[in-house]
Design a protein around this motif. Structure first.
Motif, short mmCIF file in Angstrom:
data_model
loop_
_atom_site.label_atom_id
_atom_site.label_comp_id
_atom_site.label_asym_id
_atom_site.label_seq_id
_atom_site.Cartn_x
_atom_site.Cartn_y
_atom_site.Cartn_z
N GLY A 1 4.30 2.53 1.12
CA GLY A 1 5.49 3.13 0.52
C GLY A 1 6.76 2.37 0.84
N LEU A 2 6.85 1.83 2.06
CA LEU A 2 8.04 1.08 2.44
C LEU A 2 8.17 -0.19 1.62
CD1 LEU A 2 10.47 0.79 4.37
CD2 LEU A 2 8.95 -0.46 5.91
N LEU A 3 7.08 -0.93 1.47
CA LEU A 3 7.14 -2.21 0.77
C LEU A 3 7.11 -2.06 -0.75
CD1 LEU A 3 7.21 -5.28 1.01
CD2 LEU A 3 4.72 -5.26 1.17
N PHE A 4 6.31 -1.14 -1.25
CA PHE A 4 6.08 -1.06 -2.70
C PHE A 4 6.64 0.21 -3.34
CE2 PHE A 4 2.45 -3.58 -1.03
CZ PHE A 4 2.75 -4.78 -1.65
N GLY A 5 7.27 1.07 -2.58
CA GLY A 5 7.87 2.26 -3.16
C GLY A 5 6.86 3.16 -3.85
N SER A 6 7.22 3.67 -5.01
CA SER A 6 6.38 4.63 -5.72
C SER A 6 5.01 4.06 -6.04
CB SER A 6 7.09 5.10 -6.99
OG SER A 6 7.42 3.98 -7.81
N ARG A 7 4.95 2.77 -6.32
CA ARG A 7 3.65 2.16 -6.63
C ARG A 7 2.72 2.22 -5.41
NH1 ARG A 7 2.36 -4.21 -8.12
NH2 ARG A 7 0.31 -3.83 -9.07
N GLY A 8 3.27 1.95 -4.25
CA GLY A 8 2.47 2.02 -3.04
C GLY A 8 2.03 3.43 -2.73
N VAL A 9 2.92 4.40 -2.92
CA VAL A 9 2.56 5.79 -2.70
C VAL A 9 1.45 6.21 -3.65
CG1 VAL A 9 3.39 8.18 -2.81
CG2 VAL A 9 4.82 6.41 -1.79
N ASP A 10 1.57 5.80 -4.89
CA ASP A 10 0.55 6.14 -5.88
C ASP A 10 -0.81 5.57 -5.48
OD1 ASP A 10 0.18 7.45 -8.51
OD2 ASP A 10 -0.50 5.45 -9.12
N THR A 11 -0.82 4.34 -4.96
CA THR A 11 -2.07 3.74 -4.50
C THR A 11 -2.65 4.53 -3.34
OG1 THR A 11 -1.53 1.51 -5.24
CG2 THR A 11 -3.07 1.68 -3.40
N PHE A 12 -1.79 4.93 -2.39
CA PHE A 12 -2.28 5.70 -1.26
C PHE A 12 -2.83 7.05 -1.70
CE2 PHE A 12 -1.39 7.59 3.14
CZ PHE A 12 -2.50 6.98 3.70
N PHE B 1 16.72 4.16 -0.16
CA PHE B 1 18.01 4.71 -0.57
C PHE B 1 18.98 4.87 0.61
CE2 PHE B 1 14.71 6.03 -3.46
CZ PHE B 1 15.23 5.61 -4.68
N ILE B 2 18.72 4.11 1.66
CA ILE B 2 19.59 4.11 2.84
C ILE B 2 20.49 2.88 2.79
CG2 ILE B 2 19.60 3.82 5.35
CD1 ILE B 2 16.96 5.44 5.36
N ASP B 3 21.77 3.07 3.08
CA ASP B 3 22.70 1.95 3.01
C ASP B 3 23.53 1.79 4.29
OD1 ASP B 3 24.33 4.18 2.85
OD2 ASP B 3 25.50 3.44 1.15
N GLY C 1 16.99 0.77 -3.37
CA GLY C 1 16.39 1.63 -4.37
C GLY C 1 17.21 1.66 -5.66
N THR C 2 16.55 1.45 -6.76
CA THR C 2 17.21 1.45 -8.06
C THR C 2 17.12 2.83 -8.71
OG1 THR C 2 15.17 0.84 -9.21
CG2 THR C 2 16.54 -0.96 -8.37
N ALA C 3 17.85 2.97 -9.80
CA ALA C 3 17.77 4.23 -10.55
C ALA C 3 16.36 4.46 -11.07
CB ALA C 3 18.77 4.19 -11.71
N PRO D 1 23.56 7.11 -0.67
CA PRO D 1 22.75 7.15 -1.89
C PRO D 1 21.52 8.02 -1.77
CG PRO D 1 23.38 4.89 -1.35
CD PRO D 1 23.78 5.74 -0.18
N ILE D 2 21.04 8.22 -0.54
CA ILE D 2 19.82 9.00 -0.34
C ILE D 2 19.96 10.44 -0.82
CG2 ILE D 2 20.34 9.86 1.99
CD1 ILE D 2 17.48 9.09 2.74
N GLU D 3 21.20 10.91 -0.93
CA GLU D 3 21.42 12.29 -1.34
C GLU D 3 20.88 12.57 -2.74
OE1 GLU D 3 25.58 12.93 -0.77
OE2 GLU D 3 25.44 12.82 1.41
N ARG D 4 20.82 11.54 -3.57
CA ARG D 4 20.27 11.74 -4.92
C ARG D 4 18.80 12.14 -4.84
NH1 ARG D 4 21.07 6.22 -7.73
NH2 ARG D 4 20.44 5.55 -5.65
#
Length: 588
Positions: free
Chosen positions: A110-121, A141-143, A150-152, A184-187
């Motif tokens: 999840g850290l490296l691949f975001g949603s794609r990684g989570v989906d794989t897991f 989404f941490i700055d 993290g993009t929109a 940004p994490i608040e979104r």
């Protein structure tokens, strides 16, 4: 009439698929132990009967629990399933500790691949005999110490995962990222609130006004290390998650605070069990045993490892022994030993006579999760420019207790291998001054890096490197010798991630972790052997601190509010700023 009623009514011809007979059953809704037989149909508990002989047919599997105790399957409220050893390989041994469900971060994929990684897991654990629930990692989404990555589009993709059946919340967030600041994490948190799922907190060092503010953001926290810290979380409405695992053991703090808590507001977690501890039988059953031994009411200890976690995370029909609930059950010898004899997962026997009867999954992950270390390994990247500290005195990190690295000063050495006309700062192991380098290894991001300095680690020769860094996609080296830093980092990169110890230009110990460069595909036995060899190699190189590889991994971790590494400089965590080697008031 539903499928369970004929068994519950003991109708003629009605038979259970499985019966656990003769045991003292923890009846969750009464919080008492009663002499009952448990009748199971399919993957559900059909009835608790005084005697199940009437529904035991020739095809019924019978599990004897005579003179034994029957409990709900235990649930780990917080762990990390895709770092160190990939979850697939640990499942049989985890089952043997009485664990039938986990709530886990996807801290590697999840850290490296975001949603794609989570989906794989999620796909990888879909048919796992341990039911695996995920919380979504928010780090993109941490700055605080750099721009959010993290993009929109990624926000939308992660938010969509909140609708998946086994996604149950947002993963742990360090309090320094959200208390008293807009981020940004608040979104992402707005989406979580809309979905009605919990947000996991990481409140190490958070207290007083800051904790009150943090409690407006998160729903649970596993970072209390004192009884007062436990009480303060409960007073502020935060669900307390007691922790006892390979990283930390905070059970004494929880035990001391228990009389002041609502027992229903407590869950238990390991925060991760490393293979060596797992092979020794450590897991959720042992945590429950320790609570009971300390005088906690057995019903409270059992609920904290089952019912309470299920209720907090909305795990439907889990964590209880009751008709209609999922048939996750364990038979233990007694409450004094909590020795696990039989485990049922969704009605299937997965542990018999204390031994798992399921195999670890060993097929490879999708190709995209491998070969994820992209770094430039030029030698000068493992040194620092002389102009950063012309008099040689630099800001440095000092190894303190546990995972803490405090700020100090050190007199850096002059790198012996550099061009005489372009001198650079390097290690001085004779005075316990080492370089500590972090390189951004993510192939999708700009190649950045920073070399700082570390004291108190004790390395007298060689170097150690790892990609098993926490909350950042990095490659870290700690070096007494710059050339060995290059060797160690190069070997880590060639393995696709892992740990390496190098000395005198040679690799002396390594451990490949090629899945997202954070997890190994090994048996627990092989992992533990290789991990031990790494620690032995560091001891031979002079390191005397208790857990040298854990210290290495957490040099990047802002969850411990101290001085930490980023790819742009040191993170002054409490100051929420990046600082360099230069001192504000350098010595004259």
């Amino acid at each position: 009439m539903n499928e369970f009623q004929s068994v519950a009514l003991e109708r003629e011809g009605a038979t259970a698929d499985l019966v656990v007979e003769g045991g003292r059953v923890y009846c969750s809704n009464r919080r008492e132990f009663l002499e009952r037989d448990v009748a199971v149909v399919g993957d559900r508990i059909a009835a608790l009967l005084g005697d199940a002989d009437s529904v035991t047919g020739p095809e019924t599997t019978v599990v004897s629990a005579t003179d034994r105790v029957v409990l709900p399957g235990l649930i780990d409220a917080h762990t990390h399933g895709d770092i160190q050893l990939i979850f697939d390989r640990a499942v049989p041994d985890l089952l043997a500790t009485g664990t039938t469900a986990v709530v886990t971060e996807s801290s590697g994929l999840g850290l490296l691949f975001g949603s794609r990684g989570v989906d794989t897991f999620l796909e990888r654990t879909a048919d796992c005999p341990i039911t695996t629930y995920l919380t979504l990692l928010p780090q993109a989404f941490i700055d605080t110490f750099g721009p959010a990555t993290g993009t929109a589009a990624e926000l939308e993709a992660l938010s969509a995962l909140l609708d998946r059946e086994r996604v149950v919340g947002i993963g742990e967030i360090d309090w320094i990222h959200v208390v008293g600041r807009d981020a940004p994490i608040e979104r992402l948190y707005e989406r979580a609130r809309d979905a009605g799922v919990p947000i996991v907190g990481h409140g190490a060092g958070c207290r007083g006004d800051s904790l009150r503010a943090f409690a407006t953001v998160v729903d649970n926290d596993h970072e209390a290390i004192s009884a007062d810290g436990v009480r303060e979380r409960a007073e502020n409405g935060v669900h307390v998650v007691g922790r006892c695992g390979s990283i930390r053991d905070d059970l004494d703090a929880l035990i001391d605070a228990y009389p002041d808590l609502d027992p229903r507001s407590v869950s238990l977690s390991t925060d991760g069990v490393w293979p060596g501890d797992l092979l020794e039988g450590f897991g959720m059953a042992e945590i429950v045993r320790r609570l009971i031994e300390a005088g906690i009411r057995p019903a409270d200890a059992i609920d904290a490892a089952s019912r309470n976690t299920a209720a907090h995370f909305g795990l439907a029909d889990r964590g209880v022994v009751a008709p209609g609930a999922v048939a996750d059950l364990l038979v233990v010898e007694d409450l004094e030993t909590m020795a696990v004899e039989t485990v049922l997962s969704e009605g299937d026997r997965v542990v018999v006579d204390g031994d798992p009867v399921v195999e670890a999954r060993t097929d490879p992950y999708p190709n995209y999760v491998y070969d994820t270390v992209s770094v430039d390994l030029e030698r000068e990247r493992f040194t620092a420019p002389l102009e950063a500290a012309p008099n040689g005195t630099v800001r440095a990190m000092a190894v303190d207790r546990g995972l803490v690295t405090t700020e100090t000063t050190a007199d850096a050495g002059i790198d012996a291998g550099g061009d005489a006309s372009d001198q650079r700062l390097g290690p001085d192991p004779e005075h316990d001054v080492l370089t500590a380098t972090l390189l951004d290894r993510d192939p999708a991001t700009e190649d950045r890096g920073f070399t700082g300095f570390l004291t108190g680690y004790g390395l007298e020769s060689g170097a150690v490197a790892t990609t098993g860094t926490w909350e950042t996609t990095g490659l870290v080296t700690v070096a007494a010798d710059t050339d060995d830093a290059v060797v160690a980092a190069g070997r880590v990169a060639s393995m696709g991630g892992g740990f390496v110890v190098a000395r005198d230009g040679e690799v002396v110990a390594d451990l490949a972790m090629p899945i997202a460069a954070t997890a190994a595909e090994l048996s627990p036995e092989t992992f533990a052997t290789k991990f031990g060899a790494l620690e032995d190699a560091l001891r031979e190189s002079g390191v005397g601190i208790e857990r040298p590889l854990l210290t290495l991994q957490t040099l990047t971790f802002p969850g411990v509010p101290a001085l930490k590494l980023t790819a742009s400089g040191y993170a002054n965590v409490l100051g929420r700023s990046i600082v360099g080697l230069e001192l504000a008031n350098p010595p004259k």
